[in-house]
Design a protein around this motif. Structure first.
Motif, short mmCIF file in Angstrom:
data_model
loop_
_atom_site.label_atom_id
_atom_site.label_comp_id
_atom_site.label_asym_id
_atom_site.label_seq_id
_atom_site.Cartn_x
_atom_site.Cartn_y
_atom_site.Cartn_z
N THR A 73 0.84 -1.20 0.00
CA THR A 73 0.00 0.00 0.00
C THR A 73 0.88 1.25 0.00
OG1 THR A 73 -1.74 -1.11 1.28
CG2 THR A 73 -1.74 1.30 1.30
N TYR A 74 0.48 2.25 -0.79
CA TYR A 74 1.17 3.54 -0.74
C TYR A 74 0.27 4.62 -1.32
CZ TYR A 74 4.96 6.88 -0.47
OH TYR A 74 5.75 7.96 -0.13
N ALA A 75 0.35 5.82 -0.73
CA ALA A 75 -0.42 6.97 -1.25
C ALA A 75 0.34 8.25 -0.97
CB ALA A 75 -1.80 7.02 -0.61
N THR B 55 1.85 12.24 -6.17
CA THR B 55 2.01 11.27 -7.24
C THR B 55 0.77 10.40 -7.43
OG1 THR B 55 3.08 9.78 -5.63
CG2 THR B 55 4.53 11.12 -7.05
N CYS B 56 0.58 9.41 -6.55
CA CYS B 56 -0.46 8.41 -6.80
C CYS B 56 -0.84 7.67 -5.53
CB CYS B 56 0.04 7.40 -7.84
SG CYS B 56 1.52 6.50 -7.31
N ALA B 57 -1.88 6.85 -5.64
CA ALA B 57 -2.28 5.91 -4.59
C ALA B 57 -2.29 4.53 -5.23
CB ALA B 57 -3.66 6.25 -4.04
N VAL C 42 7.16 -2.42 -4.13
CA VAL C 42 6.43 -2.19 -5.38
C VAL C 42 5.62 -0.90 -5.41
CG1 VAL C 42 4.47 -3.03 -6.75
CG2 VAL C 42 6.36 -4.55 -6.23
N THR C 43 4.77 -0.68 -4.42
CA THR C 43 3.88 0.49 -4.48
C THR C 43 4.65 1.80 -4.34
OG1 THR C 43 3.37 0.25 -2.12
CG2 THR C 43 1.86 -0.79 -3.68
N HIS C 44 5.67 1.80 -3.49
CA HIS C 44 6.50 3.00 -3.34
C HIS C 44 7.34 3.24 -4.59
CE1 HIS C 44 9.99 5.36 -1.58
NE2 HIS C 44 8.93 6.11 -1.30
#
Length: 320
Positions: free
Chosen positions: A226-228, A232-234, A249-251
């Motif tokens: 998880t990253y938000a 940039t993005c969520a 991966v998410t970062h």
């Protein structure tokens, strides 16, 4: 003329602020149409659409992205169709151990729980950790005690039992090489953009069937599952967690956008189709950027997924 110009500019600002987006996944893996009955396929589409509708209602009424993420995931956690909450898979010892995380892109605040056995909705516990504690990640009995103190619904562990997941465990124990890819990759997750321009993401899972020794995957790891970040993005991920942790991966998707000047789609494809695939990992992500662009990228045969944007209809998908 000046009044008309100001009216046009004002309407443009209002329109931009009213954009909302919500994108969902329900796990990735070897999901083939030939192995799916029409009835089961319809059940997945309906439950994904139901979850998305709950989140959209919040966003449409001016609610926060974190509220939409939590509410949407709770619908999926309560469904035995997905490997999260009620549908969580079994560990080698015959228990259900669940993980979840949530992140607010407006201030990078985040919360997560891991290896919990009696919290009805782990995503709500993750949010309480984010908002009501000085910590990011709580595990096991400590996380359960915290959730109870926060007034969350605690259930008998038997609540999480489903016959299909129990049979999957017995099948794998009999022949550990015969592992169902869906049991490896089942996870639910949401990424959302609200009309205030704030991003949020959340992920919840029962982990891997037959997991041992207190194994924890990527879902409760910020930057992996998880990253938000409002800049940039969520992103929410689903897949073989060990690889997603190793690649953050998410970062990594966010970093490629921020420092590599890649679009969301380009960053997601680079991480999933190049980095993850090269390492031998499988799975995928759903994501939305600060401008409302969506990316749903995976290197498996299918991924339960769907999305909605302001002014558009809900769409759901299963196969590649």
């Amino acid at each position: 003329m000046r009044y008309l110009l100001w009216t046009i500019l004002f309407c443009g600002v209002v329109f931009a602020q009213e954009k909302y987006v919500l994108v969902v996944h329900g796990g990735a893996g070897t999901i083939l149409k030939k192995n799916m009955t029409a009835e089961k396929e319809q059940q997945y589409h309906q439950k994904l659409a139901e979850a998305i509708a709950v989140g959209e209602a919040i966003l449409k009424n001016g609610g926060k992205s974190v509220d939409a993420v939590e509410a949407t995931i709770k619908i999926l956690e309560d469904s035995p169709l997905f490997n999260a909450g009620k549908g969580a898979v079994f560990t080698n010892s015959g228990t259900n151990e669940m993980d979840a995380s949530i992140m607010d892109g407006s201030d990078l605040n985040a919360g997560a729980v891991a290896s919990v056995k009696n919290i009805k909705n782990p995503i709500s516990a993750a949010r309480k950790v984010m908002e009501r504690s000085p910590h990011v990640l709580l595990t096991g009995e400590g996380a359960q005690q915290f959730a109870q103190e926060m007034g969350l619904e605690i259930v008998d562990p038997k609540y999480f039992y489903t016959e299909s997941r129990w049979k999957s465990l017995q099948k794998i124990k009999k022949n550990e090489k015969n592992v169902n890819e869906n049991d490896k990759h089942g996870t639910v997750g949401v990424a959302a953009l609200d009309i205030h321009g704030n991003l949020a993401a959340g992920t919840s899972t029962g982990g891997m069937t037959n997991k041992r020794y207190g194994r924890v995957g990527d879902s409760p790891i910020i930057g992996a599952g998880t990253y938000a970040n409002n800049n940039t993005c969520a992103v929410s991920a689903t897949g073989h967690g060990e690889y997603f942790i190793r690649l953050a991966v998410t970062h990594s998707i966010s970093i490629l956008m921020e420092y590599g000047n890649l679009s969301l789609q380009q960053a997601a494809e680079k991480v999933i189709h190049q980095k993850l695939t090269k390492l031998g990992g499988t799975g995928g992500i759903v994501s939305v950027d600060k401008d409302g662009n969506i990316a749903m990228v995976f290197n498996t045969e299918g991924m339960y997924r769907g999305h909605v944007k302001s002014g558009e209809k809900i769409q759901t998908f299963i196969y590649k």
